[in-house]
Design a protein around this motif. Structure first.
Motif, PDB file in Angstrom:
ATOM      1  N   LYS A 537      64.379  33.895  74.546  1.00  0.00           N
ATOM      2  CA  LYS A 537      64.253  32.558  73.958  1.00  0.00           C
ATOM      3  C   LYS A 537      65.611  31.860  73.937  1.00  0.00           C
ATOM      4  O   LYS A 537      65.709  30.657  74.218  1.00  0.00           O
ATOM      5  N   LEU A 538      66.661  32.598  73.617  1.00  0.00           N
ATOM      6  CA  LEU A 538      67.999  32.007  73.609  1.00  0.00           C
ATOM      7  C   LEU A 538      68.348  31.454  74.996  1.00  0.00           C
ATOM      8  O   LEU A 538      68.821  30.313  75.128  1.00  0.00           O
ATOM      9  N   LEU A 539      68.113  32.256  76.035  1.00  0.00           N
ATOM     10  CA  LEU A 539      68.443  31.812  77.391  1.00  0.00           C
ATOM     11  C   LEU A 539      67.559  30.644  77.828  1.00  0.00           C
ATOM     12  O   LEU A 539      68.006  29.756  78.549  1.00  0.00           O
ATOM     13  N   THR A 540      66.300  30.665  77.379  1.00  0.00           N
ATOM     14  CA  THR A 540      65.415  29.552  77.710  1.00  0.00           C
ATOM     15  C   THR A 540      65.928  28.248  77.109  1.00  0.00           C
ATOM     16  O   THR A 540      65.959  27.203  77.781  1.00  0.00           O
ATOM     17  N   ILE A 857      95.503  37.109  76.106  1.00  0.00           N
ATOM     18  CA  ILE A 857      95.336  35.991  75.178  1.00  0.00           C
ATOM     19  C   ILE A 857      94.925  36.513  73.811  1.00  0.00           C
ATOM     20  O   ILE A 857      93.983  37.304  73.698  1.00  0.00           O
ATOM     21  N   ASP A 858      95.606  36.047  72.754  1.00  0.00           N
ATOM     22  CA  ASP A 858      95.251  36.517  71.409  1.00  0.00           C
ATOM     23  C   ASP A 858      94.092  35.736  70.801  1.00  0.00           C
ATOM     24  O   ASP A 858      93.565  36.125  69.757  1.00  0.00           O
ATOM     25  N   GLN A 859      93.690  34.624  71.409  1.00  0.00           N
ATOM     26  CA  GLN A 859      92.485  33.909  70.976  1.00  0.00           C
ATOM     27  C   GLN A 859      91.485  33.911  72.130  1.00  0.00           C
ATOM     28  O   GLN A 859      91.142  34.970  72.628  1.00  0.00           O
ATOM     29  N   GLY A 860      90.996  32.748  72.551  1.00  0.00           N
ATOM     30  CA  GLY A 860      89.963  32.722  73.583  1.00  0.00           C
ATOM     31  C   GLY A 860      90.227  31.663  74.626  1.00  0.00           C
ATOM     32  O   GLY A 860      91.315  31.083  74.709  1.00  0.00           O
ATOM     33  N   GLN A 861      89.200  31.391  75.410  1.00  0.00           N
ATOM     34  CA  GLN A 861      89.303  30.385  76.462  1.00  0.00           C
ATOM     35  C   GLN A 861      87.965  29.668  76.610  1.00  0.00           C
ATOM     36  O   GLN A 861      86.910  30.285  76.500  1.00  0.00           O
ATOM     37  N   SER A 862      88.031  28.381  76.817  1.00  0.00           N
ATOM     38  CA  SER A 862      86.829  27.584  77.055  1.00  0.00           C
ATOM     39  C   SER A 862      86.392  27.825  78.496  1.00  0.00           C
ATOM     40  O   SER A 862      86.948  27.228  79.418  1.00  0.00           O
ATOM     41  N   LEU A 863      85.428  28.682  78.651  1.00  0.00           N
ATOM     42  CA  LEU A 863      84.994  29.097  79.987  1.00  0.00           C
ATOM     43  C   LEU A 863      83.639  28.495  80.307  1.00  0.00           C
ATOM     44  O   LEU A 863      82.620  28.925  79.767  1.00  0.00           O
ATOM     45  N   ASN A 864      83.627  27.497  81.170  1.00  0.00           N
ATOM     46  CA  ASN A 864      82.374  26.942  81.663  1.00  0.00           C
ATOM     47  C   ASN A 864      81.866  27.791  82.816  1.00  0.00           C
ATOM     48  O   ASN A 864      82.652  28.282  83.640  1.00  0.00           O
ATOM     49  N   LEU A 865      80.559  27.940  82.889  1.00  0.00           N
ATOM     50  CA  LEU A 865      79.933  28.691  83.965  1.00  0.00           C
ATOM     51  C   LEU A 865      78.980  27.777  84.718  1.00  0.00           C
ATOM     52  O   LEU A 865      78.282  26.963  84.115  1.00  0.00           O
ATOM     53  N   TYR A 866      78.960  27.900  86.038  1.00  0.00           N
ATOM     54  CA  TYR A 866      78.235  26.960  86.893  1.00  0.00           C
ATOM     55  C   TYR A 866      77.154  27.680  87.688  1.00  0.00           C
ATOM     56  O   TYR A 866      77.385  28.757  88.240  1.00  0.00           O
ATOM     57  N   MET A 867      75.994  27.041  87.768  1.00  0.00           N
ATOM     58  CA  MET A 867      74.907  27.533  88.610  1.00  0.00           C
ATOM     59  C   MET A 867      74.219  26.355  89.270  1.00  0.00           C
ATOM     60  O   MET A 867      73.718  25.469  88.575  1.00  0.00           O
ATOM     61  N   ALA A 868      74.176  26.361  90.596  1.00  0.00           N
ATOM     62  CA  ALA A 868      73.505  25.271  91.299  1.00  0.00           C
ATOM     63  C   ALA A 868      72.000  25.353  91.097  1.00  0.00           C
ATOM     64  O   ALA A 868      71.325  24.341  90.950  1.00  0.00           O
ATOM     65  N   GLN A 869      71.459  26.567  91.082  1.00  0.00           N
ATOM     66  CA  GLN A 869      70.013  26.761  90.938  1.00  0.00           C
ATOM     67  C   GLN A 869      69.772  27.864  89.910  1.00  0.00           C
ATOM     68  O   GLN A 869      69.523  29.011  90.258  1.00  0.00           O
ATOM     69  N   PRO A 870      69.866  27.520  88.627  1.00  0.00           N
ATOM     70  CA  PRO A 870      69.742  28.545  87.595  1.00  0.00           C
ATOM     71  C   PRO A 870      68.347  29.178  87.590  1.00  0.00           C
ATOM     72  O   PRO A 870      67.353  28.512  87.842  1.00  0.00           O
ATOM     73  N   SER A 871      68.303  30.455  87.287  1.00  0.00           N
ATOM     74  CA  SER A 871      67.051  31.163  87.047  1.00  0.00           C
ATOM     75  C   SER A 871      67.285  32.070  85.854  1.00  0.00           C
ATOM     76  O   SER A 871      68.423  32.414  85.527  1.00  0.00           O
ATOM     77  N   GLY A 872      66.199  32.465  85.203  1.00  0.00           N
ATOM     78  CA  GLY A 872      66.345  33.330  84.047  1.00  0.00           C
ATOM     79  C   GLY A 872      67.068  34.614  84.378  1.00  0.00           C
ATOM     80  O   GLY A 872      67.941  35.068  83.630  1.00  0.00           O
ATOM     81  N   LYS A 873      66.742  35.208  85.514  1.00  0.00           N
ATOM     82  CA  LYS A 873      67.367  36.471  85.912  1.00  0.00           C
ATOM     83  C   LYS A 873      68.857  36.291  86.158  1.00  0.00           C
ATOM     84  O   LYS A 873      69.675  37.117  85.723  1.00  0.00           O
ATOM     85  N   ALA A 874      69.226  35.208  86.842  1.00  0.00           N
ATOM     86  CA  ALA A 874      70.641  34.979  87.153  1.00  0.00           C
ATOM     87  C   ALA A 874      71.449  34.682  85.892  1.00  0.00           C
ATOM     88  O   ALA A 874      72.577  35.173  85.734  1.00  0.00           O
ATOM     89  N   ILE A 875      70.881  33.889  84.983  1.00  0.00           N
ATOM     90  CA  ILE A 875      71.588  33.561  83.744  1.00  0.00           C
ATOM     91  C   ILE A 875      71.762  34.814  82.894  1.00  0.00           C
ATOM     92  O   ILE A 875      72.832  35.064  82.324  1.00  0.00           O
ATOM     93  N   ASP A 876      70.721  35.622  82.811  1.00  0.00           N
ATOM     94  CA  ASP A 876      70.790  36.877  82.060  1.00  0.00           C
ATOM     95  C   ASP A 876      71.910  37.761  82.600  1.00  0.00           C
ATOM     96  O   ASP A 876      72.747  38.269  81.841  1.00  0.00           O
ATOM     97  N   ALA A 877      71.953  37.956  83.900  1.00  0.00           N
ATOM     98  CA  ALA A 877      72.970  38.818  84.505  1.00  0.00           C
ATOM     99  C   ALA A 877      74.372  38.266  84.267  1.00  0.00           C
ATOM    100  O   ALA A 877      75.324  39.031  84.034  1.00  0.00           O
ATOM    101  N   MET A 878      74.506  36.951  84.303  1.00  0.00           N
ATOM    102  CA  MET A 878      75.814  36.328  84.142  1.00  0.00           C
ATOM    103  C   MET A 878      76.373  36.572  82.743  1.00  0.00           C
ATOM    104  O   MET A 878      77.550  36.959  82.580  1.00  0.00           O
TER     105      MET A 878
END
Length: 949
Positions: A537-540, A857-878
């Motif tokens: 549900k979160l990924l959806t 890095i002692d904190q974090g990074q704003s990391l955007n992730l890109y998918m031209a054709q997202p699918s549930g399986k690909a997003i899950d694996a990422m």
């Protein structure tokens, strides 16, 4: 003879100025053909369809019949001929061509009004000739009450003063002609220059030369307002420095500047100004600071770009007790060289009466009605002065929980989040940019399932927050249960009050205890479900709405330098800040970013230049803590005790281009590792040296720094906490013993030193690529609060020029393929690899590079992730890969934007094939532009987030 004379008489056309000329049917035919070619996007020489030619011939014959009619006693007028053309086109159902012809006719009527000319039957692309006996009807108002006739020759002379106008790529005649078409009576010189800017910037996609010319023209507007003269006037350079003291005095009197600035030796400061550095700004950068950063009085800018940099530098030097002028000049030199830039709130407010210089604020809301509404009020005042907000809501009891005071049932978190959403909209960061807030929640909260729906566009709108961001604060235990196919249990925080402050092994033990209590019936509210169902549900929702962002609780806490003083309950608005929060402390992040590309010298990363940049930048960031205006006592308390700063970077993609390294390569991952190691090394060492000179931060004792643990060391702690290997190479290239020895001897000035923020606006100002982002597209339309701008990657253009490949056909191909180069047949393979865009790069490469950076890095990074054709399986694996790689947070999941590059001027048939991203569309033959699966960026400044910077 009489009949012959009559025929000659009726073959005459009367022009608008009363002159009579012989009718020439070829001119009418040419004008109509031009209209057809323009509408059909056909170049000169390309044949028109036979039926079109027949219709044109019929219309021209009809005009001839009217003109040569024997009974005609007077010449036909130009307007009558044009009426016949319009009616003829409409009768033959060429409605779009008729519309274009009408618009052309209206436009040229305007031009005649401006120039006082008669264009007669000139073809569509022919310049109109001025008539000597008619005065222009449009005048320019030089100053109130002083008007002169509009003179396009004067405009052309002004344009000729710009060196860029003489470049072979620039067509000044077309620029001037467009300004003439848009002229209006009562224009001011600034209006004329703005028209020149607009005309020039619309051509930036054709060549970077237009960008340079637009920037030059925009500077002239700024100089005219701030200095009373332009860069082309005599004595400009001397006036630039001489006027500086007047600018300070005027700014203080108008309550735009702090009176403290007058304590500086202004002559010494002015002598250090480098007006020539204004030329480093590209157009979009200079336009952005003009619109939103340069101080103004009733709309008139009182700052030049170098005054702006110096004002920021002087404001940051107010914390210096010795050599204040020298420090201000040192800070100015760094800023104006564009090697480092402070974050947007610092640029907005440094040196002003309200020096709120911090970027983001993090709060934890307690399960108490008074504290909830106190935090809503705190959000408002924090946002007013340009702060982005991150709120942790996990403490609040769930829907259906008991309210002891009234013996009623709670409505849970969601109604309060609706209030927070509306408050963020109401307080728009002092009118400079939209307010924004992100709500964080841990996935064991009973309201978490409904929390996932907050950004949906359907359902009860009273339980939706369309303007607020959301993020999931996920413990390792959930990810392990997910991996193992386990069950996950949701609780109300009032019955499991300590889970919120636990992480790692302690969280696991206590969570399992509460699960056993629930199974025994000793916990009133709980719900068990497969972890995979909640994750699905979160990924959806992430796929549908872009929210919630996926962030990880355990690595953020286990690797925190400040684990001895509290708990990291959330990140900030952009997921790079990871600081402790409590009822008494609102965490504050003070940000700035290094332009990494400016440190690539002769094909290598210059460590000496980088060291000097980082050392000065850390001093500037540390000064923010002491100068800063704190809207709430909790914010002041936290910043005074811990003094955290967040030094980040931008221009990473540019640096790779300089090194000719494709982002989708092991070489790029290695560069991410080594460049971040160098930045981390110099930043931590600089903080330790500041501690030597200024003292340690108050809560230093007991910190990881005090215990001899650097960020690289904490990867082992994370492995131990998870009980599984994190496959990240720990190799170092620098002598870290030097840093360890300095910390052991002097301590640290700052509890946290490093965080990589988005940098959308500051990277625009200095003209580099954003943060650690890959190039979004090589040609795209950027929208922000300054307007819409077509942008072309200058580095690609220069590369193509060097290979003789940049021409109108290449620009056409870039538009057709939506700013990507992969499918353009003319391009060599190495160019395609080097200039691959975000959606052509597998997200695994971005995660691999981020994992290498994260170890430093002692904190974090704003990391955007890109998918031209997202699918549930690909997003899950990422996202599972991101967690396994030890990342602390991720940011947006981006898909292809709904708005592509304008294709109205592109002949689609010419290229024959579709962009790859279109090939998976339906087989109906219709190209469907993808909807936005996630926003291109956050709501502060579409399409690029500037929440932090």
């Amino acid at each position: 003879m009489e009949s012959s004379a009559e025929n000659t008489r009726t073959g005459v056309v009367r022009k608008r100025d009363g002159r009579e000329i012989e009718f020439d049917p070829r001119r009418v035919q040419t004008a109509i053909e031009k209209a057809f070619r323009a509408e059909l996007n056909l170049a000169d020489g390309q044949p028109l369809a036979s039926d079109v030619i027949e219709h044109i011939t019929q219309i021209v014959s009809q005009i001839e019949d009217v003109i040569l009619r024997p009974e005609r006693s007077s010449p036909v007028t130009v307007e009558q001929i044009q009426d016949i053309v319009e009616i003829g086109l409409m009768k033959r159902e060429h409605f779009h061509v008729a519309r274009r012809y009408i618009l052309y006719r209206t436009e040229h009527a305007r031009i005649r009004a401006i120039r006082g000319t008669d264009a007669g039957l000139d073809s569509l692309d022919q310049s109109l000739q001025a008539s000597n006996n008619i005065e222009p009807r449009v005048q320019v108002e030089l100053e109130p009450g002083v008007r002169v006739p509009f003179d396009e020759k004067r405009i052309a002379r002004f344009l000729a003063k710009c060196p860029e106008s003489r470049l072979p790529e620039v067509d000044t005649n077309a620029i001037v002609a467009e300004v003439v078409r848009g002229a209006f009576d009562g224009m001011t010189p600034d209006d004329v220059t703005r028209a020149l800017v607009l005309s020039t910037r619309s051509r930036i996609e054709r060549d970077p030369a237009y960008d340079a010319l637009a920037a030059q023209l925009q500077r002239s507007i700024i100089y005219r307002q701030s200095l009373g003269k332009t860069q082309f006037d005599e004595g400009y350079a001397a006036s630039y420095r001489d006027h500086f003291e007047h600018y300070i005095i005027e700014g203080v009197r108008a309550k735009r500047l702090s009176n403290d600035l007058r304590a500086f030796d202004l002559n010494k400061i002015a002598a250090a100004l480098l007006p020539e550095r204004d030329e480093q700004f590209r157009y979009l950068g200079i336009q952005t600071i003009y619109d939103r950063y340069l101080l103004h009085i009733e709309g008139r800018r009182i700052e030049t770009p170098q005054y702006f940099w110096m004002r920021v530098a002087m404001g940051l030097a107010l914390a210096e007790t010795e050599n204040r002028e020298e420090r201000a000049i040192e800070f100015y030199d760094l800023l104006s060289s564009m090697r480092f830039t402070s974050a947007t709130p610092t640029l907005f407010n440094s040196g002003t009466l309200h020096p709120q210089l911090s970027s983001c604020y993090l709060t934890t809301i307690q399960d108490d009605l008074q504290h909830i509404f106190k935090c809503v009020g705190d959000n408002a005042v924090l946002s007013k002065w340009a702060g982005g907000l991150g709120n942790d809501w996990t403490n609040i009891r769930a829907t259906g929980a008991r309210i002891n005071g009234t013996n009623g049932e709670s409505q849970g978190v969601i109604p309060f989040l609706k209030i927070v959403n509306d408050a963020a909209v109401a307080v728009n960061q002092g009118g400079k940019r939209k307010g924004a807030v992100c709500a964080y929640m841990e996935p064991w909260h009973l309201d978490f399932v409904e929390f996932l729906d907050l950004r949906k566009n359907t359902g009860d709108d009273r339980r939706r927050t369309h303007d607020m961001h959301t993020a999931a604060w996920i413990p390792d235990l959930f990810m392990q249960r997910l991996r193992d196919g386990g069950t996950w249990t949701l609780f109300s925080p009032d019955e499991v009050p300590d889970l919120h402050d636990l992480y790692g092994a302690d969280f696991k033990a206590r969570y399992e205890f509460y699960e056993s209590e629930a199974q025994a019936g000793r916990i009133r509210q709980h719900r068990a479900m497969p972890a995979s169902d909640l994750w699905r549900k979160l990924l959806t929702r992430l796929f549908e709405t872009g929210h919630p962002w996926v962030t990880f609780k355990d690595p953020s806490n286990i690797r925190s330098p400040q684990d001895h003083t509290g708990v990291v309950h959330s990140s900030n608005l952009c997921t790079e800040i990871l600081l402790n929060t409590s009822a008494d402390e609102t965490a504050v992040c003070n940000l700035g970013s290094i332009n990494l590309s400016a440190h690539i010298i002769d094909g290598v990363l210059n460590h000496d230049l980088l060291r000097r940049t980082v050392t000065t930048a850390m001093r500037m960031l540390d000064n923010v803590v002491d100068i800063n205006y704190y809207p709430t006592p909790e914010a002041k308390n936290a910043n005074a005790r811990h003094r955290p700063v967040g030094l980040g970077l931008m221009g990473y993609q540019d640096a790779l281009h300089e090194l000719r390294i494709p982002m989708a390569s092991q070489a790029a991952v290695d560069f991410a590792d080594q460049s971040m190691e160098a930045i981390s090394y110099f930043a931590i060492l600089a903080s330790s040296e500041l501690a030597r000179d200024r003292g340690k931060y108050a809560s230093y004792d007991g910190s990881k720094w005090d215990r001899g643990l650097l960020p690289i060391d904490t990867l082992d702690l994370l492995e131990q906490g998870r009980g599984e290997t994190i496959d990240i190479d720990r190799t170092t290239t620098l002598d870290w013993q030097v840093v360890r020895n300095s910390i052991a001897q002097h301590g640290m000035r700052n509890s946290n030193c490093l965080a990589i923020a988005p940098t959308a606006t500051i990277s625009t100002i200095i003209g580099c690529t954003q943060s650690i982002e890959p190039t979004y597209k090589q040609l795209y339309s950027k929208s922000n609060l300054s307007g819409e701008f077509t942008q072309t990657n200058h580095r690609l253009v220069h590369e193509l020029k060097s290979q003789g490949l940049w021409d109108a056909e290449m620009l056409d191909a870039l538009k057709h393929f939506d700013g990507t180069v992969r499918d353009i047949p003319r391009l060599p393979e190495n160019v395609k690899e080097l200039f691959a865009t975000a959606f052509e790069i597998q997200p695994d490469w971005l995660i691999a590079a981020a994992a290498k950076r994260q170890k430093w890095i002692d904190q974090g990074q704003s990391l955007n992730l890109y998918m031209a054709q997202p699918s549930g399986k690909a997003i899950d694996a990422m996202y599972i890969l991101a967690w396994k790689s030890g990342l602390k947070t991720t940011y947006y999941l981006r898909s292809l934007a709904a708005t592509q590059v304008e294709k109205s001027t592109v002949d689609i048939n010419r290229h024959g094939i579709q962009p790859r991203w279109m090939k998976s569309q339906s087989q109906s033959g219709t190209i469907r532009v993808d909807r936005v699966v996630t926003p291109a960026a956050c709501s502060i400044d579409d399409p690029d987030c500037e929440a932090c910077q």
